[in-house]
Design a protein around this motif. Structure first.
Motif, PDB file in Angstrom:
ATOM      1  N   ARG A 338       1.100  -1.086  -0.214  1.00 24.30           N
ATOM      2  CA  ARG A 338       0.548  -0.407  -0.460  1.00 24.30           C
ATOM      3  C   ARG A 338       0.920   1.234  -0.133  1.00 24.30           C
ATOM      4  NH1 ARG A 338      -2.228  -0.017   4.559  1.00 24.30           N
ATOM      5  NH2 ARG A 338      -3.886  -1.141   3.771  1.00 24.30           N
ATOM      6  N   GLY A 339       0.740   1.859  -0.893  1.00 21.89           N
ATOM      7  CA  GLY A 339       1.335   3.815  -0.655  1.00 21.89           C
ATOM      8  C   GLY A 339       2.104   3.539  -2.204  1.00 21.89           C
ATOM      9  N   TYR A 340       3.149   2.839  -2.195  1.00 19.46           N
ATOM     10  CA  TYR A 340       3.992   2.556  -3.281  1.00 19.46           C
ATOM     11  C   TYR A 340       3.407   3.054  -4.805  1.00 19.46           C
ATOM     12  CZ  TYR A 340       7.933   1.050  -6.301  1.00 19.46           C
ATOM     13  OH  TYR A 340       8.951   0.526  -6.959  1.00 19.46           O
ATOM     14  N   PRO A 341       4.163   3.580  -4.834  1.00 11.96           N
ATOM     15  CA  PRO A 341       5.606   4.460  -4.905  1.00 11.96           C
ATOM     16  C   PRO A 341       5.711   5.494  -4.045  1.00 11.96           C
ATOM     17  CG  PRO A 341       5.451   4.989  -7.391  1.00 11.96           C
ATOM     18  CD  PRO A 341       4.312   4.605  -6.567  1.00 11.96           C
ATOM     19  N   GLU A 342       4.959   7.182  -4.230  1.00  8.34           N
ATOM     20  CA  GLU A 342       4.894   7.510  -3.494  1.00  8.34           C
ATOM     21  C   GLU A 342       5.170   7.402  -1.523  1.00  8.34           C
ATOM     22  OE1 GLU A 342       2.499   6.763  -4.335  1.00  8.34           O
ATOM     23  OE2 GLU A 342       1.614   8.340  -5.396  1.00  8.34           O
ATOM     24  N   SER A 343       5.162   6.392  -1.460  1.00  9.35           N
ATOM     25  CA  SER A 343       5.811   6.117   0.432  1.00  9.35           C
ATOM     26  C   SER A 343       5.405   4.535   0.514  1.00  9.35           C
ATOM     27  CB  SER A 343       4.618   6.608   1.386  1.00  9.35           C
ATOM     28  OG  SER A 343       3.023   6.704   1.149  1.00  9.35           O
ATOM     29  N   THR A 344       5.590   3.929   1.801  1.00 13.58           N
ATOM     30  CA  THR A 344       5.409   2.099   1.089  1.00 13.58           C
ATOM     31  C   THR A 344       4.798   2.534   2.795  1.00 13.58           C
ATOM     32  OG1 THR A 344       7.446   1.825   0.115  1.00 13.58           O
ATOM     33  CG2 THR A 344       6.279   0.223   1.944  1.00 13.58           C
ATOM     34  N   SER A 345       4.069   1.001   3.436  1.00 13.57           N
ATOM     35  CA  SER A 345       3.527   0.729   4.397  1.00 13.57           C
ATOM     36  C   SER A 345       4.410   0.478   5.267  1.00 13.57           C
ATOM     37  CB  SER A 345       2.407  -0.355   4.616  1.00 13.57           C
ATOM     38  OG  SER A 345       2.901  -1.255   4.226  1.00 13.57           O
ATOM     39  N   SER A 346       4.602   0.207   6.688  1.00 14.83           N
ATOM     40  CA  SER A 346       5.583   0.046   7.750  1.00 14.83           C
ATOM     41  C   SER A 346       5.518  -1.187   7.320  1.00 14.83           C
ATOM     42  CB  SER A 346       4.904   0.682   8.930  1.00 14.83           C
ATOM     43  OG  SER A 346       3.825  -0.021   9.170  1.00 14.83           O
ATOM     44  N   GLY A 347       5.137  -2.456   6.106  1.00 13.17           N
ATOM     45  CA  GLY A 347       5.368  -2.951   6.662  1.00 13.17           C
ATOM     46  C   GLY A 347       4.170  -4.675   8.124  1.00 13.17           C
ATOM     47  N   GLY A 348       5.302  -5.351   8.313  1.00 17.80           N
ATOM     48  CA  GLY A 348       4.148  -6.690   8.509  1.00 17.80           C
ATOM     49  C   GLY A 348       3.252  -6.882   8.751  1.00 17.80           C
ATOM     50  N   GLU A 349       2.671  -6.917   6.995  1.00 17.57           N
ATOM     51  CA  GLU A 349       1.478  -7.381   6.909  1.00 17.57           C
ATOM     52  C   GLU A 349       0.975  -8.427   6.108  1.00 17.57           C
ATOM     53  OE1 GLU A 349       2.706  -4.400   4.919  1.00 17.57           O
ATOM     54  OE2 GLU A 349       0.720  -3.053   5.647  1.00 17.57           O
ATOM     55  N   VAL A 350       0.703  -9.776   6.408  1.00 12.35           N
ATOM     56  CA  VAL A 350       0.481 -11.018   6.537  1.00 12.35           C
ATOM     57  C   VAL A 350       0.206 -11.842   5.110  1.00 12.35           C
ATOM     58  CG1 VAL A 350       0.260 -13.933   6.776  1.00 12.35           C
ATOM     59  CG2 VAL A 350       0.942 -11.972   8.996  1.00 12.35           C
ATOM     60  N   ILE A 351       1.017 -12.662   4.254  1.00 12.30           N
ATOM     61  CA  ILE A 351       1.290 -12.438   2.817  1.00 12.30           C
ATOM     62  C   ILE A 351       0.566 -14.404   3.037  1.00 12.30           C
ATOM     63  CG2 ILE A 351       2.179 -13.136   0.830  1.00 12.30           C
ATOM     64  CD1 ILE A 351       4.363 -10.848   2.286  1.00 12.30           C
ATOM     65  N   THR A 352      -0.027 -14.297   2.801  1.00 11.90           N
ATOM     66  CA  THR A 352      -0.553 -15.642   2.111  1.00 11.90           C
ATOM     67  C   THR A 352      -1.449 -16.047   0.815  1.00 11.90           C
ATOM     68  OG1 THR A 352      -3.357 -14.763   2.598  1.00 11.90           O
ATOM     69  CG2 THR A 352      -1.617 -15.571   4.361  1.00 11.90           C
ATOM     70  N   GLY A 353      -0.882 -17.054   0.343  1.00 13.80           N
ATOM     71  CA  GLY A 353      -1.414 -17.722  -1.028  1.00 13.80           C
ATOM     72  C   GLY A 353      -0.235 -18.170  -1.799  1.00 13.80           C
ATOM     73  N   ILE A 354       0.582 -17.821  -1.454  1.00  8.92           N
ATOM     74  CA  ILE A 354       2.185 -18.496  -2.388  1.00  8.92           C
ATOM     75  C   ILE A 354       2.287 -19.872  -3.029  1.00  8.92           C
ATOM     76  CG2 ILE A 354       4.631 -18.464  -2.705  1.00  8.92           C
ATOM     77  CD1 ILE A 354       4.872 -15.659  -0.847  1.00  8.92           C
ATOM     78  N   ASP A 355       1.813 -20.796  -2.034  1.00 14.54           N
ATOM     79  CA  ASP A 355       1.132 -22.335  -2.328  1.00 14.54           C
ATOM     80  C   ASP A 355       0.596 -22.795  -3.311  1.00 14.54           C
ATOM     81  OD1 ASP A 355       3.948 -22.944  -0.835  1.00 14.54           O
ATOM     82  OD2 ASP A 355       2.568 -23.094   0.825  1.00 14.54           O
ATOM     83  N   ARG A 356      -0.707 -21.523  -2.749  1.00 14.95           N
ATOM     84  CA  ARG A 356      -1.635 -21.996  -4.033  1.00 14.95           C
ATOM     85  C   ARG A 356      -0.965 -21.556  -5.551  1.00 14.95           C
ATOM     86  NH1 ARG A 356      -4.211 -19.559   0.266  1.00 14.95           N
ATOM     87  NH2 ARG A 356      -4.956 -18.192  -0.401  1.00 14.95           N
ATOM     88  N   ALA A 357      -0.598 -20.133  -5.371  1.00 13.01           N
ATOM     89  CA  ALA A 357      -0.476 -19.821  -6.977  1.00 13.01           C
ATOM     90  C   ALA A 357       0.771 -20.571  -7.227  1.00 13.01           C
ATOM     91  CB  ALA A 357       0.400 -18.511  -6.875  1.00 13.01           C
ATOM     92  N   GLU A 358       1.632 -21.266  -6.981  1.00 10.83           N
ATOM     93  CA  GLU A 358       2.634 -22.029  -7.589  1.00 10.83           C
ATOM     94  C   GLU A 358       1.862 -23.121  -7.621  1.00 10.83           C
ATOM     95  OE1 GLU A 358       6.252 -22.110  -4.741  1.00 10.83           O
ATOM     96  OE2 GLU A 358       6.758 -19.969  -6.192  1.00 10.83           O
ATOM     97  N   GLU A 359       0.573 -23.791  -7.480  1.00  8.53           N
ATOM     98  CA  GLU A 359      -0.404 -24.891  -7.757  1.00  8.53           C
ATOM     99  C   GLU A 359      -0.835 -24.482  -9.378  1.00  8.53           C
ATOM    100  OE1 GLU A 359      -3.072 -25.535  -4.891  1.00  8.53           O
ATOM    101  OE2 GLU A 359      -1.523 -26.530  -3.060  1.00  8.53           O
ATOM    102  N   VAL A 360      -0.478 -23.380  -9.771  1.00  9.01           N
ATOM    103  CA  VAL A 360      -1.415 -23.222 -10.755  1.00  9.01           C
ATOM    104  C   VAL A 360      -0.023 -23.636 -11.953  1.00  9.01           C
ATOM    105  CG1 VAL A 360      -1.600 -21.887 -12.969  1.00  9.01           C
ATOM    106  CG2 VAL A 360      -2.286 -21.148 -10.122  1.00  9.01           C
ATOM    107  N   ASP A 361      -0.530 -24.156 -13.086  1.00 10.24           N
ATOM    108  CA  ASP A 361       0.829 -25.276 -13.876  1.00 10.24           C
ATOM    109  C   ASP A 361       1.524 -23.772 -14.522  1.00 10.24           C
ATOM    110  OD1 ASP A 361       1.727 -26.478 -15.310  1.00 10.24           O
ATOM    111  OD2 ASP A 361       0.557 -26.478 -17.879  1.00 10.24           O
ATOM    112  N   GLY A 362       3.001 -23.838 -14.298  1.00  4.20           N
ATOM    113  CA  GLY A 362       3.611 -22.519 -14.849  1.00  4.20           C
ATOM    114  C   GLY A 362       4.280 -21.413 -14.226  1.00  4.20           C
ATOM    115  N   VAL A 363       3.717 -21.673 -12.767  1.00  2.97           N
ATOM    116  CA  VAL A 363       3.711 -20.503 -12.135  1.00  2.97           C
ATOM    117  C   VAL A 363       4.991 -20.184 -11.250  1.00  2.97           C
ATOM    118  CG1 VAL A 363       2.048 -19.028 -10.345  1.00  2.97           C
ATOM    119  CG2 VAL A 363       1.658 -19.612 -12.836  1.00  2.97           C
TER     120      VAL A 363
END
Length: 423
Positions: A338-363
């Motif tokens: 959020r806010g990129y590139p003018e500013s960037t959030s302080s970070g710490g937002e939990v990321i989910t779904g990478i495993d599901r994304a990599e289940e897509v063929d070719g991803v």
């Protein structure tokens, strides 16, 4: 200085320096390379940890990087980001007799100073935009008046891909220049932009296939410049013979001019190009792999990356075949905070779904601005991830990438929806 020897390109130990998406893409490719026995990264990021051993080292310290390389018995060090290259980190590694992919600090001025790059291009006869180097308000005003809108004002130094303003608003151009010690004001180049990378040992030049990136934060190229919000390769619409033309008129003359000056350029020479109605023109040079173009390019590379980089680092590139490419296409879509590139959030937002994304063929998913917190993968930067899709053509690769994007979530996520659209 200890002479750099060329180890046998098998069972290599490779150390990658950096923390971002470009470095994760390099680690990912090297980890799958049969010529590589072990991959290390310093300082790395959580995504790299699955494929490399991470080390807490200051990437800006040449002494620290060189010491780590010696400790690991590294056969090859790959310096990813521009700031360590401009600071001479590659020089410190080579001084220890270890092969290092990346230009000297003196040669990295091609990226470290846009004024220097213009000087080199002029001496080499490389086609580029008309430009003025300015250090005062009066010089900037005169240059803007001379060249007219759209106004292009570039911070002379490193600015992480965000030091350029292209605007019809003269006040915005003046204000941007006022915040920089020295700027290059240049004529606007009309036409599609192309990124063409070349691996070189200072004599031999091996171009990669062209790619295109998307710099603006929002769809339809709206909003401010970023470090890059997505990229794809190959370019079905590119003119036939483009790579040969750029090699002949841009890459080789630049490499030859740098050698003539006594500062040979060995590493990755990145030419940002505009395909204008008057012909190819250089927009900028970079001294390292571009981010995010590296992500789709390496997804299609069908040669040993380690063999190419080692040959460039040891002056033996003429002995290695040019890069070969897998059929099909690759598309990378960047997910930013959020806010990129003018500013960037302080970070710490939990990321989910990478495993599901990599289940897509070719991803596969490349991490950039991530960290671990209490066992969770969290955001820690402006550009957080790049979802890379491959497919039989650009449309198929794009569909795969966006299917992967839909699986990933974190609070405040933003991404463009038009990367490689309609190609």
């Amino acid at each position: 200085m200890t002479p750099v020897t060329s180890p046998s390109p098998s069972s290599l130990t490779v150390l990658v320096i950096g923390t971002g998406g470009r470095e994760h893409a390099l680690v990912h490719a090297l980890a799958q390379d049969p010529a590589v026995a072990a991959v290390h990264a310093a300082p790395g990021n959580p995504g790299m940890a699955a494929e490399a051993t991470l080390h807490a080292v200051d990437p800006m310290s040449g002494d620290a990087v060189a010491s780590l390389a010696e400790e690991l018995g590294a056969d090859l060090v790959v310096v990813g980001p521009e700031a360590p290259l401009v600071a001479g980190v590659a020089d410190a590694v080579r001084a220890c007799g270890i092969a290092c992919f990346g230009p000297t600090g003196a040669a990295a001025r091609l990226e470290g100073s846009k004024a220097f790059a213009k000087e080199v291009m002029e001496a080499a006869g490389v086609p580029t935009a008309r430009a003025f180097v300015c250090t005062t308000v009066e010089q900037v005003a005169a240059a803007l008046d001379e060249l007219g809108p759209p106004y292009v004002v570039k911070d002379d130094g490193l600015a992480a891909g965000k030091g350029v303003v292209v605007t019809e608003d003269r006040r915005a151009a003046v204000d941007h220049a006022a915040g920089c010690e020295q700027v290059v004001v240049e004529e606007y180049l009309e036409g599609p932009e192309v990124s063409l990378f070349a691996i070189t040992d200072g004599r031999t030049v091996h171009p990669l296939q062209p790619a295109q990136d998307f710099k603006r934060i929002r769809d339809d190229d709206q909003g401010p410049n970023t470090g890059g919000m997505g990229a794809y390769t190959p370019l079905p619409w590119a003119p036939a013979g483009l790579v040969d033309e750029v090699e002949r008129t841009v890459l080789r003359p630049t490499v030859e001019e740098m050698a003539r000056r006594g500062t040979p350029f060995a590493g990755l020479l990145y030419a940002g190009l505009a395909l204008t109605s008057q012909g190819v023109r250089v927009v900028e040079f970079n001294a390292r792999f571009g981010d995010p173009e590296t992500q789709p390019l390496l997804a299609l590379l069908d040669s040993s990356l380690a063999t190419l980089l080692l040959a460039a680092a040891t002056g033996t590139l003429a002995e290695v075949p040019p890069p070969a490419w897998k059929p099909g296409a690759a598309v990378a879509v960047v997910l930013a905070s959020r806010g990129y590139p003018e500013s960037t959030s302080s970070g710490g937002e939990v990321i989910t779904g990478i495993d599901r994304a990599e289940e897509v063929d070719g991803v596969h998913v490349i991490q950039a601005g991530t960290a671990l917190s209490g066992g969770d993968l969290v955001t820690a930067g402006g550009r957080v991830l790049a979802v890379v899709g491959t497919g039989a053509d650009v449309a198929a690769a794009r569909a795969a990438a966006y299917e992967g994007v839909a699986a990933v979530e974190f609070e405040g996520v933003q991404h463009r929806t038009d990367i490689a659209k309609g190609i």
